[in-house]
Design a protein around this motif. Structure first.
Motif, PDB file in Angstrom:
ATOM      1  N   ALA A 129     -44.695 -68.612  91.329  1.00 21.88           N
ATOM      2  CA  ALA A 129     -43.581 -69.890  91.067  1.00 21.88           C
ATOM      3  C   ALA A 129     -42.956 -69.975  92.548  1.00 21.88           C
ATOM      4  N   LEU A 130     -42.676 -68.684  93.083  1.00 20.74           N
ATOM      5  CA  LEU A 130     -41.923 -68.972  94.565  1.00 20.74           C
ATOM      6  C   LEU A 130     -42.651 -69.765  95.557  1.00 20.74           C
ATOM      7  N   LEU A 134     -41.663 -72.933  97.530  1.00 21.19           N
ATOM      8  CA  LEU A 134     -41.609 -73.274  99.003  1.00 21.19           C
ATOM      9  C   LEU A 134     -43.006 -73.847  99.143  1.00 21.19           C
ATOM     10  N   SER A 135     -43.590 -73.735  99.189  1.00 21.18           N
ATOM     11  CA  SER A 135     -44.747 -75.228  99.135  1.00 21.18           C
ATOM     12  C   SER A 135     -44.292 -76.573  98.656  1.00 21.18           C
ATOM     13  N   LEU A 136     -43.233 -76.744  97.993  1.00 18.08           N
ATOM     14  CA  LEU A 136     -43.011 -78.567  97.602  1.00 18.08           C
ATOM     15  C   LEU A 136     -42.038 -78.544  98.522  1.00 18.08           C
ATOM     16  N   ALA A 223     -51.869 -65.764  93.016  1.00 19.94           N
ATOM     17  CA  ALA A 223     -51.156 -66.880  93.909  1.00 19.94           C
ATOM     18  C   ALA A 223     -51.813 -66.457  94.967  1.00 19.94           C
ATOM     19  N   ALA A 224     -50.960 -67.542  95.701  1.00 22.38           N
ATOM     20  CA  ALA A 224     -52.093 -67.594  97.059  1.00 22.38           C
ATOM     21  C   ALA A 224     -51.559 -66.325  98.286  1.00 22.38           C
ATOM     22  N   PRO A 225     -52.529 -66.005  99.082  1.00 20.68           N
ATOM     23  CA  PRO A 225     -52.357 -65.033 100.113  1.00 20.68           C
ATOM     24  C   PRO A 225     -50.907 -66.313 101.169  1.00 20.68           C
ATOM     25  N   TRP A 226     -49.971 -64.679 100.913  1.00 22.44           N
ATOM     26  CA  TRP A 226     -48.778 -65.504 101.867  1.00 22.44           C
ATOM     27  C   TRP A 226     -49.311 -66.159 103.580  1.00 22.44           C
ATOM     28  N   THR A 227     -50.718 -65.553 103.824  1.00 21.43           N
ATOM     29  CA  THR A 227     -50.776 -66.169 105.325  1.00 21.43           C
ATOM     30  C   THR A 227     -51.302 -67.495 105.407  1.00 21.43           C
ATOM     31  N   ASP A 228     -51.662 -67.810 103.644  1.00 19.20           N
ATOM     32  CA  ASP A 228     -51.087 -69.033 103.937  1.00 19.20           C
ATOM     33  C   ASP A 228     -50.253 -70.684 103.777  1.00 19.20           C
ATOM     34  N   LEU A 230     -47.779 -68.696 105.578  1.00 22.40           N
ATOM     35  CA  LEU A 230     -46.970 -69.785 107.004  1.00 22.40           C
ATOM     36  C   LEU A 230     -47.858 -70.671 107.167  1.00 22.40           C
ATOM     37  N   GLN A 231     -49.286 -70.648 107.192  1.00 23.32           N
ATOM     38  CA  GLN A 231     -49.939 -71.843 107.793  1.00 23.32           C
ATOM     39  C   GLN A 231     -49.593 -73.307 107.409  1.00 23.32           C
ATOM     40  N   LEU A 232     -48.785 -73.020 105.896  1.00 25.44           N
ATOM     41  CA  LEU A 232     -47.936 -74.070 105.498  1.00 25.44           C
ATOM     42  C   LEU A 232     -46.895 -74.569 106.227  1.00 25.44           C
ATOM     43  N   ALA A 233     -45.888 -73.375 106.132  1.00 23.05           N
ATOM     44  CA  ALA A 233     -45.040 -73.930 106.602  1.00 23.05           C
ATOM     45  C   ALA A 233     -44.896 -74.461 108.662  1.00 23.05           C
ATOM     46  N   GLY A 234     -46.023 -73.400 109.150  1.00 20.02           N
ATOM     47  CA  GLY A 234     -46.470 -73.951 110.357  1.00 20.02           C
ATOM     48  C   GLY A 234     -46.895 -76.047 110.528  1.00 20.02           C
ATOM     49  N   GLU A 235     -47.498 -75.745 109.660  1.00 19.09           N
ATOM     50  CA  GLU A 235     -47.828 -76.981 109.845  1.00 19.09           C
ATOM     51  C   GLU A 235     -46.512 -78.142 108.856  1.00 19.09           C
TER      52      GLU A 235
END
Length: 256
Positions: A129-130, A134-136, A223-228, A230-235
């Motif tokens: 859920a977290l 974050l992704s949303l 749940a997704a890997p947290w690296t994913d 981080l990548q979404l945050a950068g994009e």
């Protein structure tokens, strides 16, 4: 942050409360949550997973629609009320206005994402859920910046809304379009197909693939890997910066 940017951002947040944006988003989420309980009642097995799978995509689209609509209406109303003229008469740099409005809209998007994720805390694992929230928030940041660009660039509200929603729908379906273009049933060697494929691949370089963002699979599978994330945050940060730069460029060349 410059005090003038912070002031514009604060008044943007206050405006959202006064115009009942929170009430609109809350009503949409409550309706979706109620409908998800109907899905739960007709599910034979794994009802909670079906409930989360129904609520999450609906809440995602409702949040995007609400944020885009609010950004467009807010800036259009300010323009019609001659708010631009008043602000620019105060010797306020136009970049400060854009950054202030954007900061307020980003805060609104983050609050909306958190509100949408609250029911998922009991429908899915807290970590998933977290990650979904974050992704949303990243996704809403991009669409808010895009909506701000559209309303500052286009003179008509309908045109700005159409462009913003068309961009979002294209970003959601871009991966599927690329797959269909790469593996056509026929005509793969024709010039028309090759030209269309070049256009599609070119769009893929400048449009985010939103189908990989805020995925419901994180809630119902694992749940997704947290690296994913981080990548979404950068994009997301990159797209917000690019769209904001384009909005500033167009805003500076306009005469008010």
């Amino acid at each position: 942050m410059d005090s003038r940017i912070a002031t514009i951002a604060r008044y943007t947040l206050l405006e959202a409360l006064r115009t009942r944006l929170a009430a609109l988003v809350l009503v949409m989420l409550v309706v979706l949550l109620a409908a998800s309980y109907f899905v739960l009642s007709i599910s034979v097995i794994e009802g909670t997973r079906f409930q989360a799978g129904f609520y999450a995509p609906g809440a995602r689209f409702a949040c995007v629609f609400g944020v885009v609509l609010y950004v467009l209406v807010s800036v259009t109303r300010e323009s019609n009320d001659k708010g631009f003229d008043v602000l620019l008469a105060l010797d306020l740099p136009r970049s400060h206005y854009v950054l202030g409005k954007l900061s307020g809209f980003l805060g609104i998007g983050a609050a909306v994402a958190v509100g949408a994720a609250v029911p998922l805390v009991i429908l899915a694992p807290p970590v998933a859920a977290l990650q979904w929230a974050l992704s949303l928030a990243f996704e809403l940041a991009v669409v808010a910046a895009l909506a701000l660009f559209c309303v500052l660039t286009f003179s008509q509200l309908t045109l700005a809304a159409s462009f913003a929603l068309a961009f979002y729908l294209l970003a959601r379906s871009l991966t599927a379009i690329r797959l269909m273009s790469a593996h056509p049933l026929s005509g793969a060697d024709t010039f028309a197909h090759q030209a269309a494929q070049l256009v599609i691949e070119g769009l893929a370089l400048v449009i985010p693939a939103f189908d990989g963002w805020t995925r419901t699979a994180w809630l119902v599978n694992e749940a997704a890997p947290w690296t994913d994330l981080l990548q979404l945050a950068g994009e997301g940060a990159l797209y917000v910066a690019l769209v904001t730069t384009a909005a500033m460029f167009d805003f500076y060349r306009k005469n008010f």
